[in-house]
Scaffold this motif. Sequence first.
Motif, short mmCIF file in Angstrom:
data_model
loop_
_atom_site.label_atom_id
_atom_site.label_comp_id
_atom_site.label_asym_id
_atom_site.label_seq_id
_atom_site.Cartn_x
_atom_site.Cartn_y
_atom_site.Cartn_z
N GLN A 192 46.52 24.97 67.45
CA GLN A 192 46.75 25.86 67.58
C GLN A 192 48.22 26.14 68.71
N ASP A 210 42.18 26.66 74.40
CA ASP A 210 42.91 28.57 74.29
C ASP A 210 43.39 28.50 76.14
N GLU A 269 52.08 28.27 70.15
CA GLU A 269 51.67 29.42 71.02
C GLU A 269 52.30 28.61 72.04
#
Lengths: 203, 179
Positions: free
Chosen positions: B4, B135, B8
């Motif tokens: 992910q 993240d 981003e």
Amino acid sequence: MSDTPIDEGRADHYPLARRAVVAALLADAGGLLVVTGLGAPAWDATAAGDRDLTFPLWGAMGGAVSMGLGLALARPENRVLVLTGDGELLMGLGSLSTVGHQQPANLAVVVLDNERYGETGGQRTHTARHTDLAAVAAACGWPSTWTVRDHAAAAELPSRLWDAAGPRLAVVKVAAANEPLVMPPRDGVWLKERFRRALLDQP
Amino acid sequence: MTAQWVPEVWQTLLDHDIRQVAYVPDAGLAALIELAQAEPQVLAVPLSTEEEGVAVLAGAWLGGQRGALLMQSSGVGNCINLLSLARTCRFPLLMLVTMRGQWGERNPWQVPMGSITKAVLEQAGTLVFEVTEADRVSETVSAAAAMAFTGPAAVAVLIGQRVLGAKAFAEAVQTGQPR
């Protein structure tokens, strides 16, 4: 490989003088964007006239062609000339392959090849024996590469450089003689901002 | 499956108007490199050695474009002398470095450079941000880009092997060796 022994001192007798070659290349430079390798090519370019759109390297040996590449890719509407020496280019030989991969039509490289490390006592570089920098660039896919050895070929160089399909690289075999030191400004921040103001109107 | 953090980070680079992406590949960068190659507004510039990228991006800045340099930690050592260009002239330099030689590394030859990557970058005058959680990668790249281009400064983001996972060598056949 030839059986004839190589005269590693042959550059002592080359007819072309580096300062005259560079002066002719920069005589009508106009908006030409110039990056020079460290040492003698920077002094040669400065002797021809310090100018805002010339970025002379004082270090970063091996990086001149790469810097010219980034500039040429960013400014496809401008002609970009890298003036450098044989020792500097030998340290960044892979950059010829990186340019060959990108094929920037607006990039020219002129190698002032005296077959010496001129700033450190005149030690011979690999071009004093077998290395042919024009052949290396050709093998990396540069469309136009050639070697200039005499006054007739030198006289054609400024026009041929931009008539030839780019990217193009000309090796100019110049006499292994040190010229008087004519140094550009050495504050890198100032040189960078001067160049960008002249080209982009911002620091 | 693409992690992910990759899209981003890519969007973050686009948001910071990155126009040239210079790189030497690493497995941890493969998906990001594919995004760079697919983006019409961005020029992907594969290098033969990482230090070329320092000079390419300095040239890009002279011409009015922002860039990013992507490499594996082993490539940092190749860059050291050329980092003097960024430091002396205060060129902006945004580096994304995927780490080897850390967490669970199975190739001991990666460990020497991986273990000194941060220190040598800092010695060379580069700001270093380490990120070890997936993240946090994008926000770290955004912070680094802001400092690189407003400084201007050389800033490196080290993306840790805990984010990437250690290279598995699952299919390898290990031949015998003297011990």
